[in-house]
Design an enzyme around this catalytic site. Structure first.
Site, short mmCIF file in Angstrom:
data_model
loop_
_atom_site.label_atom_id
_atom_site.label_comp_id
_atom_site.label_asym_id
_atom_site.label_seq_id
_atom_site.Cartn_x
_atom_site.Cartn_y
_atom_site.Cartn_z
CD GLU A 242 7.01 17.32 28.63
OE1 GLU A 242 6.89 18.36 27.95
OE2 GLU A 242 6.13 16.43 28.69
CE LYS B 36 2.18 21.95 30.91
NZ LYS B 36 3.46 22.03 30.16
CE LYS C 178 5.66 20.65 23.40
NZ LYS C 178 5.52 21.74 24.37
CG ASP D 118 5.81 19.65 31.17
OD1 ASP D 118 7.00 19.92 31.39
OD2 ASP D 118 5.18 20.11 30.20
CG ASP E 84 9.03 20.14 25.82
OD1 ASP E 84 9.30 20.36 24.62
OD2 ASP E 84 8.00 20.60 26.35
#
Length: 321
Positions: A162, A106, A211, A136, A187
């Site tokens: 991401e 992250k 997801k 991400d 995403d």
């Protein structure tokens, strides 16, 4: 479609503690449903509105009342996940994962700097010189910040970045400016968009992160990947092992699976409702059925006030379906 009474009768609300703060979450609230086809998870984050949360309920109903589509593989490669912690904390985070081959890190956390991101990614690369590394940003940069950050972070070798920026137009711009130096993954621009295929039409990403829960279920996610015509990475939304099972079903049913999946987040939790938990061993997770453990449901049962809140939310979202 099960009735609301049927859902309420088989609902269990739990609060699972986190080992480390992740996207601001220190406790994960989850509503579990025991359907005729198995256990299902309804766990949209508390700040999501009912329209968005209703898609998560559709996914839970698919899992518990319809079951999953046929699988083409029974073992799913999984990445480790490093939250926006200090570089000094990275070794302890990675120690929770077994045989790490791919790491998602992250970055662009509010209140932190690019220096923090570079230090964190550098710490991972130092510990795992041969691992694939992806970052991400959760849309946390603007275009100029993203290009600067990705150029700097790519000295460690990035598999992809991401959602570096929030919008589809910005993603397309970053992808153009990076000119293939770093692959761009979408995403939020897929799972939170009214038109999840806009990214593919705009040429804004090299791959999709999908997801099952936010997209309305495994079958809907498979349709989106097929229509987009882009490689896909299956990820989770900080789920219990029940939610991870749905992610595994999606990864298992995809025709191709070129990247390790983000389905290892149970390792970031200090509690779960399945024993043994669905966690990665030797860099991946074997696809298997799961069931909530009655003792763990009792141990992690949410307080009465939160039980009521989730049951009310379940009713509102059911009405929208």
């Amino acid at each position: 479609m099960p009735s609301l009474d049927e859902l309420l009768e088989c609902a269990h609300v739990v609060t699972l503690p986190m080992r480390v703060r992740f996207r601001g979450v220190v406790e994960r609230e989850i509503l579990l449903l025991e359907g005729p086809c198995g256990w299902a998870e309804f766990s949209p984050f508390v700040e999501y509105d009912d329209d968005e949360a209703a898609r998560w309920l559709a996914a839970a109903i698919e899992a518990g009342w319809e079951g999953f589509p046929a699988a083409v593989r029974d073992w799913i490669p999984v990445n480790a996940t490093v939250p926006a912690v200090s570089a000094a904390e990275v070794p302890d985070i990675l120690a929770a994962f077994d045989s790490v081959r791919t790491v998602k890190i992250k970055v662009a956390e509010k209140g932190q700097s690019l220096h923090d991101d570079v230090s964190r990614v550098g710490a991972v690369r130092h510990l795992l010189p041969d691992a694939s590394i992806r970052v991400d940003a959760n849309g946390g940069w603007n275009v100029e910040q993203a290009v600067q950050a990705l150029t700097m972070l790519n000295v460690f070798g990035l598999e992809y970045a991401e959602q570096p920026v929030p919008s589809v137009a910005e993603l397309a711009r970053v992808r153009q400016m990076m000119n293939g130096a770093v692959l761009i993954a979408a995403d939020e621009s897929v799972r939170k968009a009214s038109d999840p295929l806009a990214v593919a039409r705009a040429g804004a990403a090299d791959l999709l992160v999908v997801k099952a829960a936010p997209l309305g279920g495994v079958r809907r996610a498979l349709e989106i990947v097929a229509e987009a015509g882009l490689p896909a990475v299956v990820s989770s939304a900080l789920d219990s092992s029940v939610g991870i099972r749905a992610g595994l079903a999606l990864a298992a049913a995809l025709p191709q699976l070129p990247f390790a999946c983000g389905l290892g987040t149970v390792s970031l939790m200090a509690g779960d409702i399945v024993n043994p938990s669905l966690v990665a061993v030797a860099g991946g997770i074997a696809v298997r059925e799961v069931a909530a453990d009655s003792d763990l449901l009792a141990r992690f049962a949410a307080p009465a006030q939160r039980q009521h809140w989730w049951r009310e939310r379940l009713g509102r979202c059911h009405a929208k379906l």
